[in-house]
Design a protein around this motif. Structure first.
Motif, PDB file in Angstrom:
ATOM      1  N   GLY A  14       0.801  -1.144  -0.028  1.00 26.14           N
ATOM      2  CA  GLY A  14       0.036  -0.128  -0.057  1.00 26.14           C
ATOM      3  C   GLY A  14       0.903   1.209   0.005  1.00 26.14           C
ATOM      4  O   GLY A  14       2.066   1.147  -0.254  1.00 26.14           O
ATOM      5  N   GLY A  15       0.229   2.264   0.232  1.00 29.48           N
ATOM      6  CA  GLY A  15       1.005   3.597   0.196  1.00 29.48           C
ATOM      7  C   GLY A  15       0.193   4.671   1.049  1.00 29.48           C
ATOM      8  O   GLY A  15      -0.940   4.454   1.377  1.00 29.48           O
ATOM      9  N   ASP A  55      10.221   4.022   0.936  1.00 29.28           N
ATOM     10  CA  ASP A  55       9.884   2.681   0.297  1.00 29.28           C
ATOM     11  C   ASP A  55      10.097   1.702   1.409  1.00 29.28           C
ATOM     12  O   ASP A  55      10.976   1.949   2.349  1.00 29.28           O
ATOM     13  CB  ASP A  55      10.354   2.264  -0.953  1.00 29.28           C
ATOM     14  N   HIS A  56       9.620   0.563   1.295  1.00 31.85           N
ATOM     15  CA  HIS A  56       9.823  -0.474   2.403  1.00 31.85           C
ATOM     16  C   HIS A  56       9.480  -0.105   3.525  1.00 31.85           C
ATOM     17  O   HIS A  56      10.023  -0.401   4.719  1.00 31.85           O
ATOM     18  CB  HIS A  56      11.016  -1.139   1.984  1.00 31.85           C
ATOM     19  N   LEU A  57       8.451   0.796   3.885  1.00 29.62           N
ATOM     20  CA  LEU A  57       8.176   1.310   5.275  1.00 29.62           C
ATOM     21  C   LEU A  57       7.297   0.262   6.193  1.00 29.62           C
ATOM     22  O   LEU A  57       6.731  -0.528   5.439  1.00 29.62           O
ATOM     23  CB  LEU A  57       7.459   2.418   5.055  1.00 29.62           C
ATOM     24  N   LEU A  72       8.236   2.804  13.653  1.00 27.98           N
ATOM     25  CA  LEU A  72       8.398   3.222  12.332  1.00 27.98           C
ATOM     26  C   LEU A  72       9.600   2.827  11.686  1.00 27.98           C
ATOM     27  O   LEU A  72      10.869   3.163  12.374  1.00 27.98           O
ATOM     28  CB  LEU A  72       8.024   4.629  12.114  1.00 27.98           C
ATOM     29  N   ALA A  73       9.657   1.976  10.696  1.00 25.72           N
ATOM     30  CA  ALA A  73      11.119   1.702  10.101  1.00 25.72           C
ATOM     31  C   ALA A  73      10.918   1.839   8.680  1.00 25.72           C
ATOM     32  O   ALA A  73       9.788   1.738   8.043  1.00 25.72           O
ATOM     33  CB  ALA A  73      11.340   0.247  10.552  1.00 25.72           C
ATOM     34  N   GLY A  74      12.031   2.076   7.865  1.00 22.34           N
ATOM     35  CA  GLY A  74      12.148   1.949   6.551  1.00 22.34           C
ATOM     36  C   GLY A  74      13.371   1.881   5.786  1.00 22.34           C
ATOM     37  O   GLY A  74      14.309   2.039   6.490  1.00 22.34           O
TER      38      GLY A  74
END
Length: 818
Positions: free
Chosen positions: A121-122, A178-180, A191-193
């Protein structure tokens, strides 16, 4: 052991299987089939009703929370519900939308929420950060209606992976990632990304493998990142404004020089200079404002960073544009930790394994900077320690601030700065050493400077009223050791200084050898004897600038014993070539010297020309040894009163050194060499020889060099024919020959305003004894008419027979250097 053979397994055909299956079905009782059909019908009916029920429940719960939720597809699972294509918006908040591809809602045995997981998703955001924050605050202030959920259900574990982020701002900024990964568990949010990039108002931040833990109130608990890069570009609008061309105006005459005082030991009264009280000489930090900014930062940290918070960044790198110049450091480990009411920040470079001590052992240690910020009242402390570390390990790129070969250059230091709790004093005590520094910096030298080694140390106190006390400061560069102490005070209405300076005596040759390659290119090959040392004291206050105290004792015993051919006296005894500048700034060459058409001997030049340059440029030329100490004092006073450079103290000898040997750049290199070569000229040349050289090489206008060409260009005459006002006109061009020389192009004769200036100069010359009263009366009655190309050559004049006055008669005790 003997084993009997077995029969191969027979293959069962499809027909055999079908026959067996039908036999089993016929064996089932009829009432069992009826029950099975009822169950199947119930399942189909429940499935048909399941979607609307779930959608209704989702809509009900979303409305309670003032959310707008749409679901593309719903599918039941084993103690779970699967949702497809979920979109979420906050009611009344424009420009924020979350899209989830696949959501799994886990259900407990009591039909309560067990967990929520989502994949793909986004997050799409539009708008400026400030506007969005205001909208979110308004959303929270209005508050969602009571959800009726229990404390436990409000903390349902939530995990979202594989998200992308796209944030567009109307001002041109953007945030992407991206890849959050988002995890809510208990009372914390994580929260990581893999990659996150933000660009806003010329600032770019890139985060690699970041991991943040927040409290439910948004406070920071922990932050880890493999790398964070921060870049800030300069303001192009500011650069454009700084380089905007100004309109060309008719040049005004230069200021009049003060009359030369009569009598031994007399001082000339400095000309009046308008002060500029709002222009700081040495901008000092406002400690009260600095302490207020620290207090604001402490308040923010206290609110957002709970006790026990830790931030660890494996590699922090920062690139900034400071005044149009790049500045960078990192990557290096960065840490932040809160313990009670104290927040500690730290940055550490990598270790410089290439640094070795005298025994060959590793001498490099990481260079670390740490600071302690109290959340309440208390002192703010910053410390530096470690090194030597190469500039490359600190993250300094090639070309930053003109630096090159950064892998060889190293820095080390130790020290501490403390800002007290009230913001009234800032104490400092530290030292810094730079080794093997290479830099291309036009303000230092036109040539690259290589292998620069120096160290500096200072300790003192700055208070909130703008008073700086330097208890001790020292600069060491090879054989050069400079030490100073004193006080400085600057406010909006005045600037004051009391400073003592000491240059330790050293061999002149050792001092020359201490200069790095490229700093003194013109005199580097010379050999010197003798020693040099100096002491000085300066004290003044711009409110009482006439009480300026400027005392110095220069023990200069240096003498050039060997000089390069370009500097030798013999070079100027015949034809020689020297550097000139064309009006467009390009370099050229001119040839002059005894025996050439461009050369005129001093005895064949109008004596009024010597009187003119002694009046406008250097009245004490025949008395000083290259440096006019009275002019230096007046120049210092005028510049300090104006708080900017308005007057120099250049003598004819200094101008000659520049014209013969040096470029026109304003680099520190040229200034140092100008002093050295001025001293050399006074030792190697007679005064009349220098005056003759000066008048034959100095610039009098665009592409007009030397008195021979100037006399012909402006008046169509030979140097010996020039009248008193004509000589003073040529001398009045010297402060800005390219600009003032254009007067000839626009006028048939010297304009009235300029003639008024020339008459004032001639009157000063008469008062100083450079011309007689009769010569002044004649000159005041004469006009200065230009000779233009194509016009008939004016009638020749009889060469003036006026005898030049003995330049030494005013001071019988002074003797020229031979």
């Amino acid at each position: 052991m003997f084993r009997a053979p077995t029969r191969p397994k027979e293959r069962m055909s499809f027909g055999v299987i079908r026959t067996a299956f039908l036999a089993r079905v016929r064996a089932v009782p009829r009432n069992a089939w009826i029950a099975l059909g009822a169950v199947a019908f119930a399942i189909v009916f429940a499935a048909a009703a399941f979607g609307p029920i779930v959608r209704a429940r989702i809509g009900s719960e979303a409305a309670k929370r003032r959310l707008e939720v749409s679901v593309g597809g719903i599918r039941p699972g084993f103690f779970a519900i699967r949702l497809k294509d979920v979109q979420v918006r906050l009611a009344g908040v424009q420009g924020l939308e979350v899209r989830l591809d696949d959501v799994r809602v886990g259900i407990s045995g009591g039909l309560g929420l067990r967990e929520i997981t989502a994949q793909g998703g986004g997050i799409h955001v539009e708008g400026e950060p400030e506007d969005l924050v205001d909208r979110l605050r308004a959303f929270r202030k209005d508050g969602p209606a009571s959800s009726g959920t229990s404390e436990g259900s409000s903390r349902t574990p939530v995990t979202v992976e594989g998200l992308s982020l796209a944030w567009k701002m109307p001002s041109g900024g953007e945030l992407s990632g991206d890849h959050l990964r988002f995890v809510r568990e208990g009372d914390s949010l994580r929260l990581a990304g893999a990659h996150l990039s933000a660009n806003h108002q010329r600032t770019t931040i890139r985060v690699t493998d970041g991991d943040v833990e927040l409290g439910t109130d948004g406070s920071l608990r922990r932050l880890n990142a493999v790398a964070i890069e921060v870049e800030q570009a300069g303001d192009p609008a500011a650069k454009q404004a700084a380089t905007k061309a100004t309109a060309t105006v008719e040049p005004a005459p230069p200021p009049l020089p003060p009359p030369t005082p009569k009598g031994k030991g007399a001082r000339a009264k400095p000309a009046e200079v308008v002060a500029a009280p709002n222009e700081p000489v040495l901008p000092l930090p406002n400690l009260q404002a600095l302490r207020a900014r620290v207090a604001t930062l402490a308040t923010s940290l206290g609110t957002r960073v709970p006790d026990g918070t830790k931030v660890d960044v494996g590699g922090l790198s920062v690139k900034l544009d400071v005044g149009g110049e790049p500045f960078a450091f990192g990557p290096g480990p960065f840490g932040l930790e809160r313990r009670g009411d104290l927040v500690r920040l730290s940055f550490t470079s990598e270790k410089n394994d290439a640094a070795k001590d005298e025994s060959g052992r590793s001498a490099g240690t990481p260079l670390s900077v740490d600071a302690e910020i109290p959340l309440g009242r208390g002192d703010v402390t910053a410390r530096l320690s470690g090194g030597p570390v190469s500039l490359a390990l600190l993250g300094v790129p090639e070309g930053a601030k003109g630096l090159f070969d950064v892998g060889r250059g190293t820095v080390s230091g130790k020290g501490q700065v403390v800002l007290d709790a009230s913001g009234e004093t800032l104490t400092f005590d530290g030292q810094l050493a730079l080794r093997s520094i290479s830099v291309k910096q036009p303000r230092l030298s036109l040539e690259p400077i290589k292998r620069l080694d120096f160290s500096a140390a200072a300790r003192g106190v700055l208070d909130h009223e703008g008073r700086l006390r330097i208890d001790d400061a020292q600069l060491d560069m090879g054989a050069l050791h400079v030490r100073t102490h004193g006080t400085l005070e600057e406010t909006t209405d005045h600037f004051g200084l009391s400073l003592a300076l000491d240059v330790a005596p050293a061999s002149c040759q050792a001092l020359l050898d201490s200069a790095p390659e490229g700093l003194l290119p013109t005199v580097r090959a010379a050999r010197m004897s003798g020693t040099f040392g100096a002491t000085a004291r300066i004290a003044f206050d711009t409110r009482t600038i006439d009480k300026l105290a400027l005392e110095y004792v220069i023990d200069d015993r240096c003498k050039m014993t060997e000089v390069p051919t370009d500097l030798s006296h013999e070079r100027f005894e015949n034809s020689f070539t020297y550097r000139i500048y064309h009006p467009d700034g390009t370099l050229g060459e001119a040839t002059t010297g005894p025996g050439t058409p461009a050369w005129t001997a001093l005895d064949e030049i109008s004596p009024f020309m010597v009187a003119a340059v002694l009046t406008t440029e250097d009245g004490a030329f025949y008395k000083h040894h290259g440096f006019n100490h009275s002019a230096i004092r007046n120049s210092v006073a005028a510049n300090l009163k104006a708080r900017r450079f308005v007057r120099g103290a250049s003598t004819i000898t200094m101008q000659l050194a520049k014209n013969l040997f040096l470029s026109r750049d304003k680099a520190l290199s040229r200034k140092i060499e100008e002093v050295i070569l001025t001293d050399y000229l006074e030792q190697a040349f007679r005064k009349d020889d220098m005056m003759e050289l000066y008048l034959n090489v100095v610039e009098f206008g665009p592409d007009v060099y030397g008195i021979t060409q100037a006399a012909d260009h402006y008046f169509g005459r030979r140097p010996e024919e020039l009248s008193l006002p004509e000589c003073f006109f040529l001398a009045s061009l010297l402060p800005s020959p390219n600009r003032y020389g254009k007067l000839r192009e626009k006028n048939a004769q010297v304009p009235d305003s300029w003639m008024h200036h020339l008459r004032a100069l001639m009157e000063i010359a008469e008062k100083n004894g450079k011309v007689s009263h009769a010569e002044l009366e004649t000159g005041l009655a004469q006009e200065v008419v230009f000779h233009k190309p194509g016009e008939p050559t004016p009638e020749p004049r009889k060469p003036l027979n006026t005898k030049r006055r003995d330049p030494y008669e005013d001071d019988a005790n002074w003797q020229p250097l031979d």
